[in-house]
Every structure is written in structure tokens, then in C-alpha cells.
Design an enzyme around this catalytic site. Sequence first.
Site, PDB file in Angstrom:
ATOM      1  N   GLU A   1      45.297  45.809  35.606  1.00  0.00           N
ATOM      2  CA  GLU A   1      45.802  44.492  34.786  1.00  0.00           C
ATOM      3  C   GLU A   1      46.067  44.616  33.365  1.00  0.00           C
ATOM      4  O   GLU A   1      47.105  43.998  32.770  1.00  0.00           O
ATOM      5  CB  GLU A   1      44.722  43.451  34.950  1.00  0.00           C
ATOM      6  CG  GLU A   1      44.714  43.009  36.546  1.00  0.00           C
ATOM      7  CD  GLU A   1      43.499  41.873  36.796  1.00  0.00           C
ATOM      8  OE1 GLU A   1      43.315  41.850  38.196  1.00  0.00           O
ATOM      9  OE2 GLU A   1      42.839  41.660  35.869  1.00  0.00           O
TER      10      GLU A   1
ATOM     11  N   TYR B   1      49.495  38.411  40.862  1.00  0.00           N
ATOM     12  CA  TYR B   1      48.610  37.778  42.074  1.00  0.00           C
ATOM     13  C   TYR B   1      49.171  38.299  43.142  1.00  0.00           C
ATOM     14  O   TYR B   1      48.747  37.645  44.195  1.00  0.00           O
ATOM     15  CB  TYR B   1      48.689  36.350  41.855  1.00  0.00           C
ATOM     16  CG  TYR B   1      47.790  35.789  40.676  1.00  0.00           C
ATOM     17  CD1 TYR B   1      46.501  35.848  40.635  1.00  0.00           C
ATOM     18  CD2 TYR B   1      48.365  34.874  39.498  1.00  0.00           C
ATOM     19  CE1 TYR B   1      45.602  35.368  39.838  1.00  0.00           C
ATOM     20  CE2 TYR B   1      47.427  34.317  38.611  1.00  0.00           C
ATOM     21  CZ  TYR B   1      46.200  34.583  38.626  1.00  0.00           C
ATOM     22  OH  TYR B   1      45.183  34.251  37.822  1.00  0.00           O
TER      23      TYR B   1
ATOM     24  N   LYS C   1      44.435  30.445  30.519  1.00  0.00           N
ATOM     25  CA  LYS C   1      45.462  29.777  31.333  1.00  0.00           C
ATOM     26  C   LYS C   1      45.948  28.539  30.736  1.00  0.00           C
ATOM     27  O   LYS C   1      45.812  27.959  29.828  1.00  0.00           O
ATOM     28  CB  LYS C   1      44.847  29.402  32.845  1.00  0.00           C
ATOM     29  CG  LYS C   1      44.312  30.793  33.593  1.00  0.00           C
ATOM     30  CD  LYS C   1      43.798  30.365  34.931  1.00  0.00           C
ATOM     31  CE  LYS C   1      43.307  31.637  35.749  1.00  0.00           C
ATOM     32  NZ  LYS C   1      43.003  31.352  37.057  1.00  0.00           N
TER      33      LYS C   1
ATOM     34  N   ARG D   1      32.822  37.836  33.526  1.00  0.00           N
ATOM     35  CA  ARG D   1      32.820  37.236  35.034  1.00  0.00           C
ATOM     36  C   ARG D   1      31.606  36.346  34.717  1.00  0.00           C
ATOM     37  O   ARG D   1      31.708  35.155  35.068  1.00  0.00           O
ATOM     38  CB  ARG D   1      32.477  38.096  36.142  1.00  0.00           C
ATOM     39  CG  ARG D   1      33.491  38.842  36.567  1.00  0.00           C
ATOM     40  CD  ARG D   1      34.892  38.352  37.212  1.00  0.00           C
ATOM     41  NE  ARG D   1      34.806  37.521  38.004  1.00  0.00           N
ATOM     42  CZ  ARG D   1      35.772  36.986  38.791  1.00  0.00           C
ATOM     43  NH1 ARG D   1      37.027  37.292  38.648  1.00  0.00           N
ATOM     44  NH2 ARG D   1      35.689  36.021  39.789  1.00  0.00           N
TER      45      ARG D   1
ATOM     46  N   PHE E   1      47.499  28.875  48.650  1.00  0.00           N
ATOM     47  CA  PHE E   1      47.603  28.509  47.412  1.00  0.00           C
ATOM     48  C   PHE E   1      48.176  29.266  46.456  1.00  0.00           C
ATOM     49  O   PHE E   1      48.462  29.014  45.167  1.00  0.00           O
ATOM     50  CB  PHE E   1      45.916  28.543  46.403  1.00  0.00           C
ATOM     51  CG  PHE E   1      45.374  29.662  46.476  1.00  0.00           C
ATOM     52  CD1 PHE E   1      45.373  30.724  45.508  1.00  0.00           C
ATOM     53  CD2 PHE E   1      44.330  29.704  47.400  1.00  0.00           C
ATOM     54  CE1 PHE E   1      44.802  31.589  45.402  1.00  0.00           C
ATOM     55  CE2 PHE E   1      43.591  30.959  47.334  1.00  0.00           C
ATOM     56  CZ  PHE E   1      43.664  31.924  46.308  1.00  0.00           C
TER      57      PHE E   1
ATOM     58  N   THR F   1      34.762  30.358  40.403  1.00  0.00           N
ATOM     59  CA  THR F   1      36.158  30.114  40.652  1.00  0.00           C
ATOM     60  C   THR F   1      36.414  28.531  40.410  1.00  0.00           C
ATOM     61  O   THR F   1      37.166  28.179  39.869  1.00  0.00           O
ATOM     62  CB  THR F   1      36.781  30.894  41.631  1.00  0.00           C
ATOM     63  OG1 THR F   1      36.541  32.390  41.696  1.00  0.00           O
ATOM     64  CG2 THR F   1      38.300  30.535  41.793  1.00  0.00           C
TER      65      THR F   1
ATOM     66  N   HIS G   1      41.297  33.608  33.573  1.00  0.00           N
ATOM     67  CA  HIS G   1      41.242  34.655  34.204  1.00  0.00           C
ATOM     68  C   HIS G   1      40.249  35.921  33.861  1.00  0.00           C
ATOM     69  O   HIS G   1      40.450  35.960  32.702  1.00  0.00           O
ATOM     70  CB  HIS G   1      42.697  35.412  34.694  1.00  0.00           C
ATOM     71  CG  HIS G   1      42.581  36.729  35.352  1.00  0.00           C
ATOM     72  ND1 HIS G   1      42.489  36.869  36.778  1.00  0.00           N
ATOM     73  CD2 HIS G   1      42.523  37.881  34.995  1.00  0.00           C
ATOM     74  CE1 HIS G   1      42.427  38.093  37.097  1.00  0.00           C
ATOM     75  NE2 HIS G   1      42.500  38.834  35.986  1.00  0.00           N
TER      76      HIS G   1
ATOM     77  N   ASN H   1      41.740  26.547  36.247  1.00  0.00           N
ATOM     78  CA  ASN H   1      40.183  27.027  35.824  1.00  0.00           C
ATOM     79  C   ASN H   1      40.000  27.579  34.695  1.00  0.00           C
ATOM     80  O   ASN H   1      39.250  28.613  34.414  1.00  0.00           O
ATOM     81  CB  ASN H   1      39.450  27.506  37.169  1.00  0.00           C
ATOM     82  CG  ASN H   1      40.189  28.780  37.488  1.00  0.00           C
ATOM     83  OD1 ASN H   1      41.119  29.257  36.913  1.00  0.00           O
ATOM     84  ND2 ASN H   1      39.604  29.424  38.413  1.00  0.00           N
TER      85      ASN H   1
ATOM     86  N   ARG I   1      34.254  27.827  32.704  1.00  0.00           N
ATOM     87  CA  ARG I   1      34.739  27.123  33.687  1.00  0.00           C
ATOM     88  C   ARG I   1      33.918  25.876  33.947  1.00  0.00           C
ATOM     89  O   ARG I   1      34.528  24.777  34.094  1.00  0.00           O
ATOM     90  CB  ARG I   1      35.019  27.852  35.019  1.00  0.00           C
ATOM     91  CG  ARG I   1      36.006  28.692  34.960  1.00  0.00           C
ATOM     92  CD  ARG I   1      36.033  29.903  35.883  1.00  0.00           C
ATOM     93  NE  ARG I   1      37.342  30.823  36.297  1.00  0.00           N
ATOM     94  CZ  ARG I   1      37.606  31.748  36.960  1.00  0.00           C
ATOM     95  NH1 ARG I   1      36.541  32.057  37.957  1.00  0.00           N
ATOM     96  NH2 ARG I   1      38.764  32.301  37.162  1.00  0.00           N
TER      97      ARG I   1
HETATM   98  P1  IDP Z   1      39.079  34.369  40.292  1.00  0.00           P
HETATM   99  O1  IDP Z   1      40.072  33.941  39.169  1.00  0.00           O
HETATM  100  O2  IDP Z   1      37.561  33.773  39.806  1.00  0.00           O
HETATM  101  O3  IDP Z   1      38.747  36.024  40.125  1.00  0.00           O
HETATM  102  P2  IDP Z   1      40.422  34.554  42.983  1.00  0.00           P
HETATM  103  O4  IDP Z   1      39.821  34.166  44.230  1.00  0.00           O
HETATM  104  O5  IDP Z   1      40.659  35.802  42.307  1.00  0.00           O
HETATM  105  O6  IDP Z   1      39.395  33.849  41.724  1.00  0.00           O
HETATM  106  O7  IDP Z   1      41.740  33.704  42.853  1.00  0.00           O
HETATM  107  C1  IDP Z   1      42.731  33.774  41.828  1.00  0.00           C
HETATM  108  C2  IDP Z   1      42.875  32.411  40.872  1.00  0.00           C
HETATM  109  O8  IDP Z   1      43.645  31.464  42.051  1.00  0.00           O
HETATM  110  C3  IDP Z   1      41.761  31.473  40.674  1.00  0.00           C
HETATM  111  O9  IDP Z   1      41.185  31.764  39.346  1.00  0.00           O
HETATM  112  C4  IDP Z   1      42.556  29.950  40.763  1.00  0.00           C
HETATM  113  O10 IDP Z   1      43.188  29.820  39.756  1.00  0.00           O
HETATM  114  C5  IDP Z   1      43.264  30.151  42.086  1.00  0.00           C
HETATM  115  N1  IDP Z   1      42.405  30.016  43.277  1.00  0.00           N
HETATM  116  C6  IDP Z   1      41.513  30.380  43.790  1.00  0.00           C
HETATM  117  N2  IDP Z   1      41.098  29.760  45.010  1.00  0.00           N
HETATM  118  C7  IDP Z   1      41.786  28.575  44.950  1.00  0.00           C
HETATM  119  C8  IDP Z   1      41.898  27.623  45.980  1.00  0.00           C
HETATM  120  O11 IDP Z   1      41.351  27.467  47.004  1.00  0.00           O
HETATM  121  N3  IDP Z   1      42.753  26.543  45.690  1.00  0.00           N
HETATM  122  C9  IDP Z   1      43.676  26.699  44.810  1.00  0.00           C
HETATM  123  N4  IDP Z   1      43.788  27.747  43.692  1.00  0.00           N
HETATM  124  C10 IDP Z   1      42.819  28.606  44.103  1.00  0.00           C
HETATM  125 MG    MG Z   2      40.128  37.121  41.046  1.00  0.00          MG
END
Ligand code: IDP
Ligand code: MG
Length: 140
Positions: A128, A51, A11, A87, A59, A93, A117, A114, A104
Site C-alpha cells: 500500500e 481496494y 478518508k 489498527r 459494497f 471497521t 484506513h 469510517n 472510528r
Molecule cells: P478495514 O478498513 O477495517 O480494514 P475492510 O474489511 O478492509 O475494513 O473494508 C475496507 C473498507 O470498506 C472499510 O474501511 C469500509 O470503508 C468499507 N466497508 C467494509 N465493510 C463494509 C460494509 O459492510 N458496508 C459498507 N462499507 C464497508
Molecule cells: Mg482492510
Amino acid sequence: MAVTRTFSIIKPDATRRNLTGAITKMLEDAGLRVVASRRIRMTRDQAEGFYAVHKERPFFNDLCTFMTSGPVVVQVLEGEDAVKRNREIMGATNPADAAEGTIRKTYAESIEANSVHGSDSDENAKIEIDYFIAPDENVG
Ligand code: IDP
Ligand code: MG
């Protein structure tokens, strides 16, 4: 266990800090092989489409702004049970919840920025990969 593929993004927070190599090394050390890789600047349309599952989340807008704020590296990773392995090495996350030694925990700046992805299922990995990577870019 089968050799499978997953989709990864390094990212903008990570490319900005020149961490492309460091993160790729962590993926490789975890037993994953980079079989396709391309550095791109994601468009707003691409980010919103990628997304789309999070469209209703509070968010979503900020996330799309973040993902288009700098270059990213889109990659296909291959290995034993690649989705799960990736993962594991990514970590949770929210970096505050991520285990020691994960990408992370080591590098993420926040729950949004973070660093990486990773697909969450074999089915989504295929979707994807097809979204960003042309078949002839999967060179092995
Ligand atoms: P993941 O990347 O661990 O699969 P997801 O829930 O799919 O997590 O969320 C996608 C992306 O959205 C996250 O990697 C992060 O960049 C962002 N994200 C997720 N939850 C939050 C939040 O509560 N606040 C701000 N950004 C978030
Ligand atoms: Mg995800």
C-alpha cells in the site's frame, strides 16, 4: 518489538469535516510518527486498484465512489509494531463495534464512511505504501 511502518488514509468523510489535524493528533498520541503525508484526490482507477481485494464484495462500488468523493490524506506511519498499533487506535471497521477512545468510535459516520484506513499486515503495508507514496516522500 521492532519499529515498522504502516499505511494510513484519512478518508473523505473526515477531510470534509476538517478532521485532518484531530485524527493526526490521535495517531501521534498513540505513539505513531507521520513520516510521509500527502493530500490527494483519488482517481476511480486508484480506488479500484487499492481496494481490488474487495472487488467481489457488495459494497465495492459504493466504497470506490465514497473514496473519490473528496480529498484524502495518504500517510506513512512509523512506530513500534505500527500495523497493530494503528489498527488499535483506529478501532473496529463498524463504528458501532469500535472501542471507546478509538478514531472510528470518536469520528466515523458509518461502516463505510469510517474516517480512516490502516494496513492489516506488514506485507500489505509495504504494498500500500508503494501504491501511493514515492520513496523520496518518505522523509522521516
Ligand atoms: P478495514 O478498513 O477495517 O480494514 P475492510 O474489511 O478492509 O475494513 O473494508 C475496507 C473498507 O470498506 C472499510 O474501511 C469500509 O470503508 C468499507 N466497508 C467494509 N465493510 C463494509 C460494509 O459492510 N458496508 C459498507 N462499507 C464497508
Ligand atoms: Mg482492510
